[in-house]
Design a protein around this motif. Structure first.
Motif, PDB file in Angstrom:
ATOM      1  N   TYR A 295       0.824  -1.168  -0.077  1.00 27.69           N
ATOM      2  CA  TYR A 295       0.058   0.069  -0.046  1.00 27.69           C
ATOM      3  C   TYR A 295       0.668   1.180  -0.164  1.00 27.69           C
ATOM      4  CZ  TYR A 295      -4.378  -2.573   0.821  1.00 27.69           C
ATOM      5  OH  TYR A 295      -5.633  -3.273   0.365  1.00 27.69           O
ATOM      6  N   GLY A 296       2.075   1.207   0.892  1.00 23.46           N
ATOM      7  CA  GLY A 296       2.913   2.564   0.634  1.00 23.46           C
ATOM      8  C   GLY A 296       3.336   2.711  -0.724  1.00 23.46           C
ATOM      9  N   LEU A 297       3.947   1.743  -1.325  1.00 25.28           N
ATOM     10  CA  LEU A 297       4.285   1.763  -2.748  1.00 25.28           C
ATOM     11  C   LEU A 297       3.252   2.407  -3.665  1.00 25.28           C
ATOM     12  CD1 LEU A 297       6.487  -1.332  -3.292  1.00 25.28           C
ATOM     13  CD2 LEU A 297       7.259   1.046  -2.819  1.00 25.28           C
ATOM     14  N   PHE A 298       1.736   1.719  -3.514  1.00 27.22           N
ATOM     15  CA  PHE A 298       0.761   2.397  -4.263  1.00 27.22           C
ATOM     16  C   PHE A 298       0.619   3.712  -3.983  1.00 27.22           C
ATOM     17  CE2 PHE A 298      -3.745   3.300  -3.464  1.00 27.22           C
ATOM     18  CZ  PHE A 298      -4.315   3.732  -4.725  1.00 27.22           C
ATOM     19  N   PHE A 301       3.327   5.790  -6.065  1.00 27.81           N
ATOM     20  CA  PHE A 301       3.006   5.839  -7.197  1.00 27.81           C
ATOM     21  C   PHE A 301       2.009   6.716  -7.489  1.00 27.81           C
ATOM     22  CE2 PHE A 301       5.183   1.577  -7.442  1.00 27.81           C
ATOM     23  CZ  PHE A 301       6.444   2.079  -7.628  1.00 27.81           C
ATOM     24  N   ALA A 302       0.924   6.798  -6.830  1.00 27.87           N
ATOM     25  CA  ALA A 302      -0.259   7.542  -7.263  1.00 27.87           C
ATOM     26  C   ALA A 302       0.127   9.138  -6.878  1.00 27.87           C
ATOM     27  CB  ALA A 302      -1.346   7.116  -6.291  1.00 27.87           C
ATOM     28  N   ASN A 303       1.092   9.446  -5.893  1.00 30.82           N
ATOM     29  CA  ASN A 303       1.269  10.656  -5.688  1.00 30.82           C
ATOM     30  C   ASN A 303       2.994  10.753  -5.724  1.00 30.82           C
ATOM     31  OD1 ASN A 303      -1.364  11.828  -4.380  1.00 30.82           O
ATOM     32  ND2 ASN A 303      -1.112   9.863  -3.630  1.00 30.82           N
ATOM     33  N   PRO A 309       5.419   7.645   1.986  1.00 28.47           N
ATOM     34  CA  PRO A 309       4.658   6.455   1.815  1.00 28.47           C
ATOM     35  C   PRO A 309       5.669   5.377   1.047  1.00 28.47           C
ATOM     36  CG  PRO A 309       3.144   8.157   1.244  1.00 28.47           C
ATOM     37  CD  PRO A 309       4.544   8.678   1.486  1.00 28.47           C
ATOM     38  N   GLY A 310       6.475   5.989   0.015  1.00 23.05           N
ATOM     39  CA  GLY A 310       7.544   5.062  -0.765  1.00 23.05           C
ATOM     40  C   GLY A 310       8.355   4.571   0.185  1.00 23.05           C
ATOM     41  N   VAL A 311       9.150   5.207   1.018  1.00 25.86           N
ATOM     42  CA  VAL A 311      10.308   5.102   1.811  1.00 25.86           C
ATOM     43  C   VAL A 311       9.567   4.009   2.950  1.00 25.86           C
ATOM     44  CG1 VAL A 311      11.910   5.825   3.601  1.00 25.86           C
ATOM     45  CG2 VAL A 311      11.412   7.323   1.655  1.00 25.86           C
ATOM     46  N   ALA A 312       8.493   4.332   3.277  1.00 28.35           N
ATOM     47  CA  ALA A 312       7.959   3.192   4.539  1.00 28.35           C
ATOM     48  C   ALA A 312       7.720   1.986   3.752  1.00 28.35           C
ATOM     49  CB  ALA A 312       6.775   3.987   5.238  1.00 28.35           C
ATOM     50  N   ALA A 335       1.857 -15.798  -3.601  1.00 30.53           N
ATOM     51  CA  ALA A 335       1.413 -15.374  -4.849  1.00 30.53           C
ATOM     52  C   ALA A 335      -0.047 -14.744  -4.503  1.00 30.53           C
ATOM     53  CB  ALA A 335       1.483 -16.362  -6.000  1.00 30.53           C
ATOM     54  N   LEU A 336      -0.835 -15.497  -4.138  1.00 30.48           N
ATOM     55  CA  LEU A 336      -2.329 -15.110  -4.180  1.00 30.48           C
ATOM     56  C   LEU A 336      -2.498 -13.754  -3.378  1.00 30.48           C
ATOM     57  CD1 LEU A 336      -4.212 -18.215  -3.257  1.00 30.48           C
ATOM     58  CD2 LEU A 336      -4.399 -16.828  -5.235  1.00 30.48           C
ATOM     59  N   ILE A 337      -1.587 -13.600  -2.181  1.00 29.76           N
ATOM     60  CA  ILE A 337      -1.485 -12.205  -1.318  1.00 29.76           C
ATOM     61  C   ILE A 337      -0.967 -11.208  -2.431  1.00 29.76           C
ATOM     62  CG2 ILE A 337      -0.479 -11.192   0.395  1.00 29.76           C
ATOM     63  CD1 ILE A 337      -0.144 -13.838   2.100  1.00 29.76           C
ATOM     64  N   PHE A 338      -0.161 -11.322  -2.975  1.00 35.09           N
ATOM     65  CA  PHE A 338       0.151 -10.252  -3.899  1.00 35.09           C
ATOM     66  C   PHE A 338      -0.632 -10.020  -5.018  1.00 35.09           C
ATOM     67  CE2 PHE A 338       5.022 -11.263  -2.593  1.00 35.09           C
ATOM     68  CZ  PHE A 338       4.954 -10.099  -1.865  1.00 35.09           C
ATOM     69  N   LEU A 339      -1.165 -11.084  -5.432  1.00 40.46           N
ATOM     70  CA  LEU A 339      -2.339 -10.882  -6.417  1.00 40.46           C
ATOM     71  C   LEU A 339      -3.632 -10.068  -5.953  1.00 40.46           C
ATOM     72  CD1 LEU A 339      -3.571 -11.515  -9.219  1.00 40.46           C
ATOM     73  CD2 LEU A 339      -4.465 -13.637  -8.523  1.00 40.46           C
ATOM     74  N   GLY A 340      -4.004 -10.338  -4.817  1.00 43.00           N
ATOM     75  CA  GLY A 340      -5.107  -9.672  -4.160  1.00 43.00           C
ATOM     76  C   GLY A 340      -4.573  -7.977  -3.719  1.00 43.00           C
ATOM     77  N   ILE A 341      -3.405  -8.040  -3.318  1.00 43.14           N
ATOM     78  CA  ILE A 341      -3.064  -6.522  -3.158  1.00 43.14           C
ATOM     79  C   ILE A 341      -3.079  -5.786  -4.427  1.00 43.14           C
ATOM     80  CG2 ILE A 341      -1.392  -5.216  -2.386  1.00 43.14           C
ATOM     81  CD1 ILE A 341      -0.771  -7.217  -0.219  1.00 43.14           C
TER      82      ILE A 341
END
Length: 508
Positions: A295-298, A301-303, A309-312, A335-341
């Motif tokens: 979520y931090g990377l998201f 990338f969105a802002n 958020p990117g560092v954390a 893999a399912l966890i990453f796919l879900g996120i």
């Protein structure tokens, strides 16, 4: 006849030097005894201390790292004995084998002491007890049940205990391996051979050790001593050290004679590294770190440029992946966890009104349930944790979908589509179509097919939203008249006269 005192005086004078000699010798002997006592005390202090390594809870990467480093420290400090105080329900096979390797290679004798009363050394703890040079138990403790727990998971039949008597030859006495898969039998045979080898190395009951693996049997302290599973029982640590005093133990670098009756006891407590590793390798924490990282990377990338958020996110993601590298995980679950996120993040960029978000929640929950590939106590992810994280994702999807739905219902306020329905004013009208150098009507450009002289299209100019636009109408419109935009073709707007009641009703 008179006697003379002179001989008595002479004898008294002769006795005084002997008395002084005896007193001097007594003082010398006392001094020598004092020096010997000091030397004995100094020598006993130099013989080596007793290092105590307390291990409480499940055996995992943190406890394996703590025990390994503690044994290395005991060797550096030239301790004469290291005592592992065990109270564990079991743990991971990889961590257990790492501990056993450190014990077998230790130049310092290692004693396993299951204490205090009420403690246990089940599953992986039984293997560790068998690997130590000395095995001891406190009253009220137990050990055993060394069958690998993950073998009893869904779809795998757990090993059945053999009958106590060999008289029963019916179907119930059939070997448990008849209903087990090849992989299960291989794992059980491997574990049985491993603990039997440790028992033979230390001269303990190898038959019972194999039963502990194949039949999951357990023993109390007195029963373990009677069956030669452990070497002795002791009330507490001082009692154990008293009973071990004078015993000779063979280690990796030779024989060691213990002098533990009056040895100094030093307890090794877990340091910050062990505490941090214990927290990080908790499956719940690892799952939360992965979620926060994604979520931090998201949000970064969105802002772009927000940085925090990117560092954390990167830090949490790397720590979470490090924890998973130490844990027995199912890569399908990961893999399912990453796919879900990924689905949850895609819902924010490609609003599908909950379709991707709902699929992401289902994939994340399924992956979290199967992430940890073991049923060992302390290494499962509780349903409450999975439900809480999934609920947070559902709230995220709900807000994103609601925002997207409300935005879809709003009227367009920018771009070319915002011109449709706008009111303008004719500032320059032409009664006939205006032609360009090619001889075509100005409105008859690509996208304006059909607007030619045959249709009687009228071309002019109008001001719409403060801008000058070229307009095309089905009938001539006088300058200064109000018009409504009905369409756009390139740089030309289709308009109708706004005062026309029929058109006004259509547009409204």
């Amino acid at each position: 006849m008179k006697t003379h005192p002179l001989p008595r005086i002479a004898s008294t004078r002769q006795a005084r030097p002997h008395a002084r000699l005896r007193a001097w010798l007594a003082r010398c002997i006392a001094a020598l005894l004092a020096l010997a006592a000091c030397a004995t005390a100094a020598d006993s202090s130099q013989v080596g201390e007793v290092a105590v390594i307390p291990v409480v809870g499940a055996i995992g990467p943190a406890s394996a790292d703590f025990i390994t480093r503690s044994l290395a420290r005991a060797a550096r400090d030239q301790a004469q004995l290291a005592v592992i105080e065990l109270d564990t329900p079991g743990g991971l096979d990889t961590s257990m084998r790492q501990i056993i390797k450190a014990i077998l290679a230790s130049p310092v004798p290692v004693a396993a002491f299951i204490a205090p009363g009420g403690a246990r050394a089940a599953s992986a703890g039984t293997y560790i007890v068998y690997a130590c040079h000395v095995a001891a138990m406190a009253p009220g403790t137990n050990l055993g049940a060394a069958t690998p727990i993950q073998l009893g998971g869904p779809g795998i039949a757990p090993p059945e205990p053999k009958p106590a008597s060999g008289l029963d030859k019916g179907p119930a006495s059939a070997p448990a391996t008849d209903t087990q898969s090849t992989e299960t039998r291989k794992q059980i045979h491997d574990a049985a051979a491993y603990i039997r080898g440790l028992a033979q190395l230390r001269g303990r009951n190898a038959d019972w050790a194999e039963r502990a693996v194949r039949e999951a049997v357990s023993l109390s302290a007195n029963e373990a001593l009677a069956q030669h599973v452990v070497d002795l029982t002791a009330r507490d640590l001082p009692d154990l050290l008293t009973k071990l005093d004078g015993r000779t133990i063979e280690t990796a670098n030779g024989a060691h004679k213990l002098a533990t009756a009056h040895a100094r006891i030093v307890t090794f407590e877990p340091d910050w590294r062990s505490h941090v590793l214990a927290v990080v390798t908790d499956p719940n924490v690892a799952l939360i770190l992965l979620t926060i990282g994604m979520y931090g990377l998201f949000f970064e990338f969105a802002n772009p440029g927000f940085v925090l958020p990117g560092v954390a996110g990167v830090i949490c993601l790397l720590i979470g992946l490090f924890a998973l590298q130490l844990l027995p995980i199912s890569y399908t679950g990961l893999a399912l966890i990453f796919l879900g996120i990924a689905f949850l993040i895609a819902e924010a960029f490609l609003p599908t009104f909950g379709t991707l978000g709902f699929g992401g929640i289902v994939a994340f929950a399924a992956g979290a349930l199967m992430l940890i590939d073991t049923d060992q106590p302390g290494y499962g992810i509780p349903l409450s944790t999975i439900a809480a994280i999934s609920a947070a994702g559902a709230v995220f999807v709900f807000f994103v979908s609601s925002f997207a739905y409300r935005a879809r219902k709003r009227p367009v306020v920018s771009g070319g589509e915002a011109l449709v329905g706008s009111i303008g004013e004719i500032i320059d009208a032409a009664l006939a179509p205006v032609r360009n150098e090619a001889g075509n009507a100005v409105g008859n450009e690509p996208g304006n097919a059909g607007r030619d002289e045959a249709q009687g299209a009228s071309i002019g100019w109008a001001r719409v939203h403060g801008e000058r636009w070229r307009v095309c109408a089905a009938a001539p419109i006088a300058a200064g008249a109000r018009v409504r935009v009905t369409g756009r073709h390139g740089l030309t707007l289709d308009v109708v006269q706004a005062e026309d009641p029929q058109q006004r009703g259509v547009s409204s």
